[in-house]
Design an enzyme around this catalytic site. Structure first.
Site, PDB file in Angstrom:
ATOM      1  N   ILE A  53     -24.776  -3.045  23.706  1.00 60.44           N
ATOM      2  CA  ILE A  53     -25.854  -3.847  23.736  1.00 60.44           C
ATOM      3  C   ILE A  53     -25.526  -4.511  22.174  1.00 60.44           C
ATOM      4  O   ILE A  53     -25.776  -3.882  21.274  1.00 60.44           O
ATOM      5  CB  ILE A  53     -27.439  -3.032  23.643  1.00 60.44           C
ATOM      6  CG1 ILE A  53     -27.139  -2.385  25.083  1.00 60.44           C
ATOM      7  CG2 ILE A  53     -28.438  -3.821  23.467  1.00 60.44           C
ATOM      8  CD1 ILE A  53     -28.370  -1.468  25.261  1.00 60.44           C
TER       9      ILE A  53
ATOM     10  N   ASN B 145     -33.658  -1.539  17.085  1.00 64.75           N
ATOM     11  CA  ASN B 145     -33.930  -0.330  16.618  1.00 64.75           C
ATOM     12  C   ASN B 145     -34.760  -0.134  15.221  1.00 64.75           C
ATOM     13  O   ASN B 145     -36.013  -0.062  15.144  1.00 64.75           O
ATOM     14  CB  ASN B 145     -33.073   0.869  16.425  1.00 64.75           C
ATOM     15  CG  ASN B 145     -32.920   1.577  17.487  1.00 64.75           C
ATOM     16  OD1 ASN B 145     -33.578   1.737  18.474  1.00 64.75           O
ATOM     17  ND2 ASN B 145     -31.655   2.362  17.498  1.00 64.75           N
TER      18      ASN B 145
ATOM     19  N   HIS C 178     -37.405   3.170  17.013  1.00 60.87           N
ATOM     20  CA  HIS C 178     -36.411   3.835  17.907  1.00 60.87           C
ATOM     21  C   HIS C 178     -37.022   4.124  19.453  1.00 60.87           C
ATOM     22  O   HIS C 178     -36.325   4.175  20.375  1.00 60.87           O
ATOM     23  CB  HIS C 178     -36.162   5.152  17.335  1.00 60.87           C
ATOM     24  CG  HIS C 178     -34.958   5.058  16.325  1.00 60.87           C
ATOM     25  ND1 HIS C 178     -35.522   4.362  15.027  1.00 60.87           N
ATOM     26  CD2 HIS C 178     -33.822   5.296  16.356  1.00 60.87           C
ATOM     27  CE1 HIS C 178     -34.320   4.554  14.476  1.00 60.87           C
ATOM     28  NE2 HIS C 178     -33.219   5.019  15.020  1.00 60.87           N
TER      29      HIS C 178
ATOM     30  N   ARG D 259     -21.490   1.449  42.636  1.00 65.51           N
ATOM     31  CA  ARG D 259     -21.179   2.172  43.973  1.00 65.51           C
ATOM     32  C   ARG D 259     -21.234   3.516  43.646  1.00 65.51           C
ATOM     33  O   ARG D 259     -21.407   3.926  42.477  1.00 65.51           O
ATOM     34  CB  ARG D 259     -20.140   1.523  44.610  1.00 65.51           C
ATOM     35  CG  ARG D 259     -19.914   0.055  44.636  1.00 65.51           C
ATOM     36  CD  ARG D 259     -18.465  -0.255  45.176  1.00 65.51           C
ATOM     37  NE  ARG D 259     -17.719   0.138  43.613  1.00 65.51           N
ATOM     38  CZ  ARG D 259     -16.454   0.080  43.786  1.00 65.51           C
ATOM     39  NH1 ARG D 259     -15.809  -0.561  44.694  1.00 65.51           N
ATOM     40  NH2 ARG D 259     -15.647   0.267  42.937  1.00 65.51           N
TER      41      ARG D 259
ATOM     42  N   GLU E 114     -25.142   3.081  22.017  1.00 65.00           N
ATOM     43  CA  GLU E 114     -25.819   1.881  22.835  1.00 65.00           C
ATOM     44  C   GLU E 114     -24.418   1.480  23.748  1.00 65.00           C
ATOM     45  O   GLU E 114     -24.310   0.221  24.240  1.00 65.00           O
ATOM     46  CB  GLU E 114     -26.181   0.738  22.049  1.00 65.00           C
ATOM     47  CG  GLU E 114     -25.429   0.050  21.090  1.00 65.00           C
ATOM     48  CD  GLU E 114     -24.934   0.516  19.787  1.00 65.00           C
ATOM     49  OE1 GLU E 114     -25.034   1.588  19.561  1.00 65.00           O
ATOM     50  OE2 GLU E 114     -24.812  -0.066  19.006  1.00 65.00           O
TER      51      GLU E 114
END
Lengths: 136, 416
Positions: free
Chosen positions: B109, B116, B121, B140, B151
């Site tokens: 990310i 944060n 947090h 799947r 992250e």
């Protein structure tokens, strides 16, 4: 006087045989390592060791308010897969909601024409475990 | 069901099985005419049996929980890094042996640290949890999705070519861009950068190399293509295959600063780069410099110390982020100022006169005391949240003050 009262060893033998079977059944269940195994061993031992004709095991889903079938033994057809959780469904709903066992010791005599069916049922002693029991 | 039973059975029993006081399972037994009736003795046996099953189920549930804790990440519900690495080795060997395609995707990310630091947090955890849920729904059953680090997420696509893996990754990327996280009546969006690699006997010779190439593709996406994109490793180089629409830093992606976003988007679309830099980027840099310059001493190394809402100062809870392993303190002045007093404090704590041996031991301890173990020098309950983030809770009369003091001491010991 009945013979078991004359000789105490007869009655002792009968009980010890039954208790041995119970102990064996408990040991069978206790050796399970996964959730489906517990259900399978439970259903199998109820029929094979404790001489019941049929057994079904249902898992309670409190979020959906249902009873899902997870294992069955002794049935020629698959029992209802999912039952709604209410006292209206009978003893099963009552037992679940009240948290105590329901025993019907002598409900009704079976009709002669159904005896053949019951005999047929007795030989279906293979447990069918439905592997839809992801713990939630 | 009842009708069926009435016609066929002679007597029956239904017994609930309780696990920790809650009915989890219910079993039913029938006995027909030929097999005799259910007697009161059976009742006792079945009750006993119910207890045994309950105990067994409790044990099995505990075992399964433990097993899940070993392989699953608690926050996201995805697999953890250890399990992922084990499966990577296995799948790699399988792909090598049978010539099966195997692809790996890694993504993280963008600016998560900023998220944060800006929103807290707890909000960061919410973002991770939702993204974890999104990944679980997108892959799947045969794929192995894991939380690799703070992250960073990884997905191992078994029996999948690079093209097919890219299609799934593109879908996940699009879904992440469409996610809106509510925060104080605002909608916050996040972006992510993806790197994908695939197994090839020529270029990839060990499992870690597959991961490394995906990681390098991710790095290229961040370095060369300014994040929020999907980069693949083709064997000869890195190629960008999807780019998300331009987005500003997360703290500007709220409705309250919509004019900024609109202005920047307008400038970007009209290729007014000079205006963009002067009007948007420069003020952002100044804001950043001001923000960090002002709050630096207070925020490093302690992120925040909080006390309960009832005003009690007895319990302190601190969230600490340590600098990278082996890094020197950024705030040297702060430490130098406290150096003399810290030596006195150390002496007071040890409560014994210093000897030459003691000093030597202390010196050795200082060397070995790394950021990951520095909290051992503090009192209270300690826990590692993830990566370099630790949490420390202290229940003491002086609470907050003592906590801050202890943490400073710990850092002094670690970095001096």
């Amino acid at each position: 006087m009945f013979p078991q009262f004359i000789n105490g060893s007869i009655i002792k033998d009968v009980f010890s045989d039954y208790l041995t079977r119970v102990k064996l059944a408990i040991n069978e269940v206790a050796k399970a390592t996964t959730e489906p195994e517990v259900y399978r061993y439970l259903a199998e031992t109820l029929v094979n060791h404790l001489s019941f004709n049929r057994a079904t095991v249902r898992k309670v889903n409190w979020e959906e308010n249902t009873l899902s079938l997870v294992c069955y033994v002794g049935f020629t057809e698959v029992p209802t897969l999912k039952l709604p959780l209410s006292e209206e469904i009978g003893a099963m709903g009552k037992a679940t909601l009240r948290g105590e066992g329901m025993f019907i010791f002598d409900e009704e005599e079976i009709s002669p024409e159904l005896r053949s069916l019951s005999q047929y049922d007795r030989i279906q002693k293979e447990a069918h475990t439905l592997l839809c029991c992801n713990s939630s | 069901m009842t009708e069926y039973r009435r016609k066929h059975t002679h007597s029956f029993a239904v017994i609930p099985v309780k696990v920790k006081g809650l009915v989890r399972v219910v079993f039913e037994v029938d006995r027909m005419t030929s097999g005799g009736r259910i007697t009161p003795r059976d009742k006792e046996i079945l009750d006993l049996f119910s207890e045994t099953v309950g105990t067994t189920l409790e044990r099995v549930f505990a075992q399964e929980e433990l097993k899940a804790a070993l392989i699953r990440d608690e926050l996201t519900g995805l697999f953890n890094r250890r399990y992922f690495m084990n499966r990577l080795s296995e799948e790699y060997e399988r792909a090598k042996r049978y010539g099966i395609p195997l692809s790996l995707c890694i993504f993280d990310i963008d600016n998560f640290k900023l998220i944060n630091d800006t929103y807290g947090h707890i909000f960061g955890d919410q973002v991770l949890r939702q993204i974890g849920r999104l990944i679980s729904g997108a892959v799947r059953h045969v794929d192995i999705a894991a939380r690799y680090g703070g992250e960073e997420f990884t997905i191992l696509f078994t029996h999948t070519t690079l093209e097919d893996a890219a299609i799934i990754a593109e879908r996940i990327h699009r879904n992440i861009l469409n996610l809106i996280f509510p925060h104080d009546e605002k909608g916050i969006q996040v972006t992510a950068t993806f790197g994908i690699s695939t197994y090839s006997p020529v270029n990839i010779r060990e499992p870690k190399e597959l991961l490394h190439q995906a990681d390098m593709a991710l790095y290229e996406g961040k370095r060369q293509y300014s994040k929020n994109c999907l980069v693949i490793y083709t064997g000869s180089g890195y190629e960008i295959i999807q780019r998300g629409e331009i987005r500003l830093e997360p703290y500007l992606q709220t409705k309250s600063v919509e004019p900024w976003k609109t202005l920047s988007l307008h400038l970007y679309k009209n290729n007014s780069f000079a205006l963009l830099i002067l009007g948007v980027v420069l003020p952002i840099i100044i804001l950043f410099a001001f923000y960090y310059g002002k709050g630096y001493k207070n925020t490093f190394p302690i992120h925040g110390i909080s006390t309960p809402d009832n005003g009690s100062n007895q319990i302190g809870l601190a969230l600490i982020e340590t600098p990278p392993l082996g890094a020197k303190s950024k705030d040297d002045t702060f430490f130098e100022e406290n150096l003399i007093s810290s030596k006195q404090k150390i002496q007071r704590i040890s409560n014994k006169p210093r000897t030459g041996r003691k000093e030597r031991l202390l010196a050795k301890r200082k060397i070995h005391l790394r950021p990951y173990s520095l909290l051992t020098a503090t009192k209270g309950k300690k826990g590692r949240i993830f990566g370099s983030e630790f949490v420390l809770a202290l229940n003491d009369e002086r609470g907050k003050e003592l906590l801050a003091q202890q943490l400073r001491m710990a850092f002094l010991l670690a970095y001096y």
